[in-house]
Design a protein around this motif. Structure first.
Motif, PDB file in Angstrom:
ATOM      1  N   LYS A   5       0.912  -0.957  -0.170  1.00 40.78           N
ATOM      2  CA  LYS A   5      -0.034   0.031  -0.119  1.00 40.78           C
ATOM      3  C   LYS A   5       0.943   1.247   0.069  1.00 40.78           C
ATOM      4  CE  LYS A   5      -3.904  -1.783   2.115  1.00 40.78           C
ATOM      5  NZ  LYS A   5      -5.100  -1.628   3.164  1.00 40.78           N
ATOM      6  N   SER A   6       0.596   2.441  -0.772  1.00 38.07           N
ATOM      7  CA  SER A   6       1.399   3.340  -0.764  1.00 38.07           C
ATOM      8  C   SER A   6       1.657   4.054   0.571  1.00 38.07           C
ATOM      9  CB  SER A   6       0.809   4.435  -1.752  1.00 38.07           C
ATOM     10  OG  SER A   6      -0.494   4.769  -1.429  1.00 38.07           O
ATOM     11  N   GLY A   7       2.914   4.293   0.797  1.00 37.88           N
ATOM     12  CA  GLY A   7       3.320   5.185   1.949  1.00 37.88           C
ATOM     13  C   GLY A   7       3.086   4.187   3.461  1.00 37.88           C
ATOM     14  N   GLY A   8       2.999   2.848   3.176  1.00 38.16           N
ATOM     15  CA  GLY A   8       3.123   2.077   4.253  1.00 38.16           C
ATOM     16  C   GLY A   8       4.410   1.406   4.327  1.00 38.16           C
ATOM     17  N   PRO A   9       4.880   0.816   5.736  1.00 39.67           N
ATOM     18  CA  PRO A   9       6.103   0.302   5.789  1.00 39.67           C
ATOM     19  C   PRO A   9       6.429  -0.863   5.055  1.00 39.67           C
ATOM     20  CG  PRO A   9       4.622  -0.222   7.671  1.00 39.67           C
ATOM     21  CD  PRO A   9       4.023   0.617   6.850  1.00 39.67           C
ATOM     22  N   TRP A  10       7.583  -1.298   4.841  1.00 40.31           N
ATOM     23  CA  TRP A  10       8.080  -2.284   3.824  1.00 40.31           C
ATOM     24  C   TRP A  10       7.659  -3.778   4.610  1.00 40.31           C
ATOM     25  CZ3 TRP A  10      11.521  -6.410   4.278  1.00 40.31           C
ATOM     26  CH2 TRP A  10      11.735  -7.002   3.283  1.00 40.31           C
ATOM     27  N   LEU A  11       7.184  -4.615   3.754  1.00 38.47           N
ATOM     28  CA  LEU A  11       6.863  -5.898   4.470  1.00 38.47           C
ATOM     29  C   LEU A  11       7.435  -6.949   3.518  1.00 38.47           C
ATOM     30  CD1 LEU A  11       5.196  -7.322   6.813  1.00 38.47           C
ATOM     31  CD2 LEU A  11       3.345  -7.326   5.452  1.00 38.47           C
ATOM     32  N   PRO A  12       8.138  -8.067   4.012  1.00 37.15           N
ATOM     33  CA  PRO A  12       8.716  -8.765   3.152  1.00 37.15           C
ATOM     34  C   PRO A  12       7.661  -9.535   2.503  1.00 37.15           C
ATOM     35  CG  PRO A  12       9.273  -9.445   5.294  1.00 37.15           C
ATOM     36  CD  PRO A  12       8.625  -8.047   5.418  1.00 37.15           C
ATOM     37  N   PRO A  13       7.990 -10.420   1.389  1.00 40.14           N
ATOM     38  CA  PRO A  13       6.786 -11.286   0.772  1.00 40.14           C
ATOM     39  C   PRO A  13       6.469 -12.268   1.635  1.00 40.14           C
ATOM     40  CG  PRO A  13       8.795 -11.021  -0.833  1.00 40.14           C
ATOM     41  CD  PRO A  13       9.102 -10.309   0.610  1.00 40.14           C
ATOM     42  N   ARG A  14       5.520 -12.828   1.700  1.00 39.78           N
ATOM     43  CA  ARG A  14       4.791 -13.784   2.697  1.00 39.78           C
ATOM     44  C   ARG A  14       5.965 -15.021   2.854  1.00 39.78           C
ATOM     45  NH1 ARG A  14       1.557 -14.884   6.292  1.00 39.78           N
ATOM     46  NH2 ARG A  14       0.121 -16.823   6.101  1.00 39.78           N
ATOM     47  N   TRP A  15       6.271 -15.519   1.518  1.00 35.02           N
ATOM     48  CA  TRP A  15       7.277 -16.811   1.773  1.00 35.02           C
ATOM     49  C   TRP A  15       8.237 -16.435   2.752  1.00 35.02           C
ATOM     50  CZ3 TRP A  15      12.277 -16.875   0.293  1.00 35.02           C
ATOM     51  CH2 TRP A  15      12.686 -15.909  -0.544  1.00 35.02           C
ATOM     52  N   VAL A  16       8.957 -15.178   2.640  1.00 32.95           N
ATOM     53  CA  VAL A  16      10.119 -14.921   3.638  1.00 32.95           C
ATOM     54  C   VAL A  16       9.688 -15.074   5.092  1.00 32.95           C
ATOM     55  CG1 VAL A  16      11.440 -13.144   4.445  1.00 32.95           C
ATOM     56  CG2 VAL A  16      10.911 -13.576   1.730  1.00 32.95           C
ATOM     57  N   ILE A  17       8.390 -14.391   5.246  1.00 30.29           N
ATOM     58  CA  ILE A  17       7.895 -14.520   6.614  1.00 30.29           C
ATOM     59  C   ILE A  17       7.586 -15.648   6.948  1.00 30.29           C
ATOM     60  CG2 ILE A  17       5.784 -13.781   8.108  1.00 30.29           C
ATOM     61  CD1 ILE A  17       5.804 -11.230   6.272  1.00 30.29           C
ATOM     62  N   ARG A  18       7.005 -16.674   6.306  1.00 23.38           N
ATOM     63  CA  ARG A  18       6.911 -18.201   6.597  1.00 23.38           C
ATOM     64  C   ARG A  18       8.153 -18.929   6.856  1.00 23.38           C
ATOM     65  NH1 ARG A  18       1.556 -20.216   5.700  1.00 23.38           N
ATOM     66  NH2 ARG A  18       2.632 -22.303   5.147  1.00 23.38           N
ATOM     67  N   THR A  19       9.020 -18.730   6.023  1.00 22.92           N
ATOM     68  CA  THR A  19      10.417 -19.355   6.017  1.00 22.92           C
ATOM     69  C   THR A  19      10.956 -19.005   7.430  1.00 22.92           C
ATOM     70  OG1 THR A  19      10.658 -19.536   3.627  1.00 22.92           O
ATOM     71  CG2 THR A  19      12.530 -19.718   5.106  1.00 22.92           C
ATOM     72  N   ALA A  20      11.178 -17.729   7.757  1.00 17.52           N
ATOM     73  CA  ALA A  20      11.440 -17.239   8.887  1.00 17.52           C
ATOM     74  C   ALA A  20      10.973 -17.811  10.184  1.00 17.52           C
ATOM     75  CB  ALA A  20      11.534 -15.762   9.193  1.00 17.52           C
ATOM     76  N   TRP A  21       9.621 -17.966  10.127  1.00 20.29           N
ATOM     77  CA  TRP A  21       9.146 -18.878  11.427  1.00 20.29           C
ATOM     78  C   TRP A  21       9.371 -19.998  11.087  1.00 20.29           C
ATOM     79  CZ3 TRP A  21       7.673 -16.644  15.526  1.00 20.29           C
ATOM     80  CH2 TRP A  21       7.576 -15.261  15.735  1.00 20.29           C
TER      81      TRP A  21
END
Length: 156
Positions: A5-21
């Motif tokens: 979303k414009s102006g929002g903080p960066w969020l990594p792609p979903r696969w990165v989040i799932r892999t990290a957990w």
């Protein structure tokens, strides 16, 4: 890839989040629980291990969750990596609210999970906001509200 979303903080792609957990859970499992858990502090959330019962399989499932303390209670959020929908662990707790928590240092607790009541939701959300500057922006990416979950000690 995750939509921005414009102006929002960066969020990594979903696969990165799932892999990290997944890596986090593996570190916990391989180390016998010695690594991967952090104690919550007034200005930083911690991580705990929660064992829930699968709503369909009946098997125990272990998840590593962020948490904060509120008196004798622990609380977390059903954020699903900021993806849509409720995470499976929360769906499992809704079906069977009794769970087992392991905190950093090896402390064990038997808890019962519930969604925060409306009168406590805003207070707990505000406390969490103190540890996560972009909480509202991340939550705003979801079309559904993010549930605050309270883990209350179960009577012995």
């Amino acid at each position: 890839m995750a939509e921005e979303k414009s102006g929002g903080p960066w969020l990594p792609p979903r696969w990165v989040i799932r892999t990290a957990w997944a890596v986090h859970r593996a570190m916990y499992r391989v180390s016998g629980g010695r690594f991967a858990l952090q104690r919550a502090k007034p200005t930083k959330w911690g991580t705990m291990s929660v064992t829930v019962t699968g709503r369909r399989s009946g098997r125990e499932r272990v998840v590593i969750l962020a948490y904060l303390e509120d008196g004798p209670n622990l609380y977390t959020m059903a954020m699903n990596g900021w993806g849509e929908g409720e995470p499976d662990w929360w769906l499992n707790l809704q079906a069977n609210p009794d769970a087992h928590v392991v905190l950093p240092g090896g402390a064990h607790r038997e808890v019962r999970a519930r969604a925060a009541r409306p009168d406590e939701h805003d207070r707990l959300w505000a406390l969490w906001r103190e540890t996560s500057a972009n909480l509202d922006e991340f939550a705003g990416r979801r079309t559904t509200p993010t549930t605050v979950i309270v883990l209350e000690p179960r009577p012995a």
